[in-house]
Design an enzyme around this catalytic site. Structure first.
Site, mmCIF file in Angstrom:
data_model
loop_
_atom_site.group_PDB
_atom_site.id
_atom_site.type_symbol
_atom_site.label_atom_id
_atom_site.label_comp_id
_atom_site.label_asym_id
_atom_site.label_seq_id
_atom_site.Cartn_x
_atom_site.Cartn_y
_atom_site.Cartn_z
ATOM 1 N N LYS A 22 0.829 -1.211 0.000
ATOM 2 C CA LYS A 22 0.000 0.000 0.000
ATOM 3 C C LYS A 22 0.864 1.261 0.000
ATOM 4 C CE LYS A 22 -1.422 1.772 3.883
ATOM 5 N NZ LYS A 22 -1.320 3.167 4.269
ATOM 6 N N ASN A 23 1.873 1.297 0.874
ATOM 7 C CA ASN A 23 2.637 2.541 0.984
ATOM 8 C C ASN A 23 3.497 2.816 -0.246
ATOM 9 O OD1 ASN A 23 1.464 3.087 3.394
ATOM 10 N ND2 ASN A 23 3.189 2.433 4.658
ATOM 11 N N CYS A 117 -3.706 13.373 13.090
ATOM 12 C CA CYS A 117 -3.967 11.966 12.811
ATOM 13 C C CYS A 117 -3.956 11.252 14.145
ATOM 14 C CB CYS A 117 -2.886 11.424 11.903
ATOM 15 S SG CYS A 117 -3.356 9.872 11.197
ATOM 16 N N ARG A 122 1.947 14.640 13.443
ATOM 17 C CA ARG A 122 2.674 14.245 12.232
ATOM 18 C C ARG A 122 3.041 15.494 11.446
ATOM 19 N NH1 ARG A 122 -0.305 8.854 10.001
ATOM 20 N NH2 ARG A 122 1.643 8.503 8.928
ATOM 21 N N ASP A 305 4.713 0.141 12.135
ATOM 22 C CA ASP A 305 3.429 -0.386 11.642
ATOM 23 C C ASP A 305 3.191 -1.836 12.065
ATOM 24 O OD1 ASP A 305 2.930 2.038 10.520
ATOM 25 O OD2 ASP A 305 3.113 1.409 8.431
ATOM 26 N N ARG A 397 -8.595 0.374 4.960
ATOM 27 C CA ARG A 397 -7.683 1.337 4.305
ATOM 28 C C ARG A 397 -6.459 0.629 3.742
ATOM 29 N NH1 ARG A 397 -5.312 5.382 8.079
ATOM 30 N NH2 ARG A 397 -3.923 5.307 6.303
HETATM 31 C C1 UD1 Z 1 5.045 6.465 6.624
HETATM 32 C C2 UD1 Z 1 4.032 5.349 6.413
HETATM 33 C C3 UD1 Z 1 3.477 4.892 7.736
HETATM 34 C C4 UD1 Z 1 4.610 4.500 8.688
HETATM 35 C C5 UD1 Z 1 5.663 5.602 8.779
HETATM 36 C C6 UD1 Z 1 6.899 5.184 9.554
HETATM 37 C C7 UD1 Z 1 3.122 5.865 4.241
HETATM 38 C C8 UD1 Z 1 1.966 6.364 3.454
HETATM 39 N N1 UD1 Z 1 2.967 5.874 5.586
HETATM 40 O O1 UD1 Z 1 4.345 7.540 7.247
HETATM 41 O O2 UD1 Z 1 2.630 3.768 7.501
HETATM 42 O O3 UD1 Z 1 4.088 4.287 9.984
HETATM 43 O O4 UD1 Z 1 6.089 5.986 7.457
HETATM 44 O O5 UD1 Z 1 7.458 4.050 8.978
HETATM 45 O O6 UD1 Z 1 4.128 5.445 3.702
HETATM 46 N N2 UD1 Z 1 8.375 13.792 10.935
HETATM 47 C C9 UD1 Z 1 8.727 15.092 11.225
HETATM 48 N N3 UD1 Z 1 8.679 16.032 10.219
HETATM 49 C C10 UD1 Z 1 8.296 15.720 8.950
HETATM 50 C C11 UD1 Z 1 7.948 14.387 8.661
HETATM 51 C C12 UD1 Z 1 7.996 13.432 9.673
HETATM 52 O O7 UD1 Z 1 9.079 15.415 12.358
HETATM 53 O O8 UD1 Z 1 8.267 16.614 8.093
HETATM 54 C C13 UD1 Z 1 8.449 12.762 11.990
HETATM 55 C C14 UD1 Z 1 7.108 12.105 12.300
HETATM 56 O O9 UD1 Z 1 6.364 12.849 13.227
HETATM 57 C C15 UD1 Z 1 7.525 10.763 12.832
HETATM 58 C C16 UD1 Z 1 8.794 10.446 12.035
HETATM 59 O O10 UD1 Z 1 9.243 11.695 11.513
HETATM 60 O O11 UD1 Z 1 7.876 10.864 14.187
HETATM 61 C C17 UD1 Z 1 8.609 9.476 10.912
HETATM 62 O O12 UD1 Z 1 7.529 9.894 10.083
HETATM 63 P P1 UD1 Z 1 7.461 9.557 8.531
HETATM 64 O O13 UD1 Z 1 8.507 8.548 8.204
HETATM 65 O O14 UD1 Z 1 7.439 10.828 7.763
HETATM 66 O O15 UD1 Z 1 6.034 8.865 8.427
HETATM 67 P P2 UD1 Z 1 5.001 8.998 7.241
HETATM 68 O O16 UD1 Z 1 5.704 9.208 5.940
HETATM 69 O O17 UD1 Z 1 3.928 9.943 7.655
#
Ligand code: UD1
Length: 430
Positions: A22-23, A117, A122, A305, A397
């Site tokens: 999915k991701n 979320c 996030r 996850d 989802r």
């Molecule tokens: C993606 C996955 C999700 C998974 C996560 C971590 C998808 C669609 N979703 O979510 O299923 O749980 O990776 O493996 O692929 N952060 C910041 N600033 C930013 C972006 C992120 O501080 O601009 C922090 C987040 O709060 C979190 C960490 O970085 O603590 C990791 O987040 P991130 O890897 O970005 O997760 P997603 O891409 O949202």
């Protein structure tokens, strides 16, 4: 409202085919808008998140033809709008991948700011930092992130946190920038690599995906491609833990065992047998489950996850386990539900201390989010008696035909819509 009705106690036995990731699919669908030529995508999981993203793409003029349940043809030569509306982003956060894709191709994109979320804060500061480093102007107005650039220029970008989303968004924009971009401290998840491979198949020049330094030479145009999405690591891991908690014997097929190493390692540690072959992994749980400690980490660490699924298993193990969540701060919300089924878990900050219980007992429970929802279903499969899981829209989802796949392994689970259907299920399972 649709619910899963589950009668626990049957060991899951058999083989299950794992679908596309999915991701990875969400990133690849968005990236498919970056060429005017037609793109064919295979092994697309038919889940709610991909459907919503496709609707968002159609709303701006992308033509999406479904060839069969898991294959689409995408043509983005007639995009007429660069604004992705609130509705889509509310339903699915990953709509924001269209920011990077459209910024790269059209030098402009507007997407509603993703709201809160339910697994914690996030932020998207790293996405914004990356776009700015490429020369884009990014501002937030009326709830929209507006990003535009006269020219996108390659740059050296150091991500302050390892972020899958930021790595993907910046990689897409940089693929069509002028000159070279380096992303340091990049995420290494299999879906980051899959996106890079897909973009390269469209004519991009991206090296190093899968390591923490990704080097991108921008190109001015991308072309059509045919691409097959990798198998879903988390769907596979969920079935592997379902085998463990039900004392079963399950082979997940069509997987990349390498992507499952951190999951297999923990299953071995708690006493399961794990057999790997080229594209399958078999999990046999013949002995009582033992305890262990786990900390979620970016890939190749144990995935956040999979955290609820391993907690469900440790809740039934002998001894005390400690699970530390280091990615999202609010990811233990499901523990209250699990406690109602008999788990002994104390949460302190980002740590869960789990004293293994002898058994779970069926209860009415609510899925708080996608992965925790799936984990609660697994708990229901291991529990004595009947469980009813509410809010299964979250589970849908990211899991295609979840209950059907579980049924094929011998689980007693049905999707029910009314009290009458629930009563019928209860009569059927006795
Ligand atoms: C993606 C996955 C999700 C998974 C996560 C971590 C998808 C669609 N979703 O979510 O299923 O749980 O990776 O493996 O692929 N952060 C910041 N600033 C930013 C972006 C992120 O501080 O601009 C922090 C987040 O709060 C979190 C960490 O970085 O603590 C990791 O987040 P991130 O890897 O970005 O997760 P997603 O891409 O949202």
């Amino acid at each position: 409202m649709e619910q899963y009705a589950i009668k626990g106690g049957n060991p899951l036995v058999g083989e299950v085919e794992i679908g596309g990731a999915k991701n990875a699919a969400l990133a690849i669908l968005a990236a498919a808008t970056m060429t005017d030529e037609t793109v064919l995508i295979e092994n697309l999981p038919d889940v709610r998140d991909t459907k919503v993203l496709i609707q968002a793409m159609e709303s701006i003029g992308v033509i999406v033809n479904r060839i069969d349940r898991h294959t689409v043809k995408i043509n983005a030569s007639h995009i007429h709008d660069l604004t992705i509306e609130d509705d889509y982003i509310k339903k699915i956060r990953a709509s924001y991948y269209l920011l990077g894709a459209l910024l790269g191709k059209y030098r402009k994109a507007e997407v509603s700011l993703p709201g809160g979320c339910n697994i914690g804060l996030r932020p998207i500061d790293q996405h914004i930092k990356g776009f700015r480093a490429l020369g884009a102007n990014v501002r937030i107005e009326h709830g929209l992130i507006i990003t535009e650039a006269e020219e996108l220029r390659g740059n050296h970008i150091y991500l302050d946190v390892v972020s899958v989303g930021a790595t993907i968004n910046v990689m897409m924009a940089a693929a069509m920038a002028t000159g070279k971009t380096t992303i340091e401290n990049a995420a290494k998840e299999p879906h980051v690599v899959d996106l890079a491979n897909f973009l390269n198949s469209m004519g991009a020049d991206i090296k190093g995906a899968g390591t923490d330094v990704i080097r991108i030479k921008g190109v001015s145009k991308l072309h059509g491609s045919e691409y097959t999405i990798i198998p879903d690591q988390i769907e596979a891991g969920t079935f592997m833990f379902a085998a463990a908690v039900t004392k079963g014997d399950v082979t997940v097929k069509n997987v990349i065992p390498k992507h499952l190493e951190s999951i297999s390692a923990k299953l071995l540690e708690i006493g399961c047998e794990v057999e790997e072959s080229d594209d399958a992994v078999r999990v046999v749980a013949a002995k009582p489950l033992g305890h262990t400690h786990v900390k979620t980490l970016p890939y190749p660490g144990f995935p956040t996850d999979m955290q609820p699924q391993i907690v469900v298993a440790l809740g039934l193990s002998t001894g005390t386990s400690i699970v530390t969540e280091s990615i999202f701060e609010n990811r233990f919300k499901y523990v209250d539900e699990l406690t109602r089924m008999g788990a002994n878990i104390k949460v302190e900050g980002n740590t869960a201390i789990i004293d293994g219980a002898e058994r779970y007992t069926g209860a009415s429970i609510t899925a708080p989010d996608l992965r925790a929802g799936a984990a609660l279903v697994i708990a229901g499969l291991a529990a004595e008696g009947v469980s009813v899981v509410d809010d299964i829209k979250f589970i849908e989802r990211g899991y295609e035909d979840f209950h059907i796949k579980l049924q094929s392994l011998g689980a007693q689970i049905d999707k029910v819509n009314t009290e009458r259907e629930l009563q019928k299920f209860k009569l059927k399972v006795g």
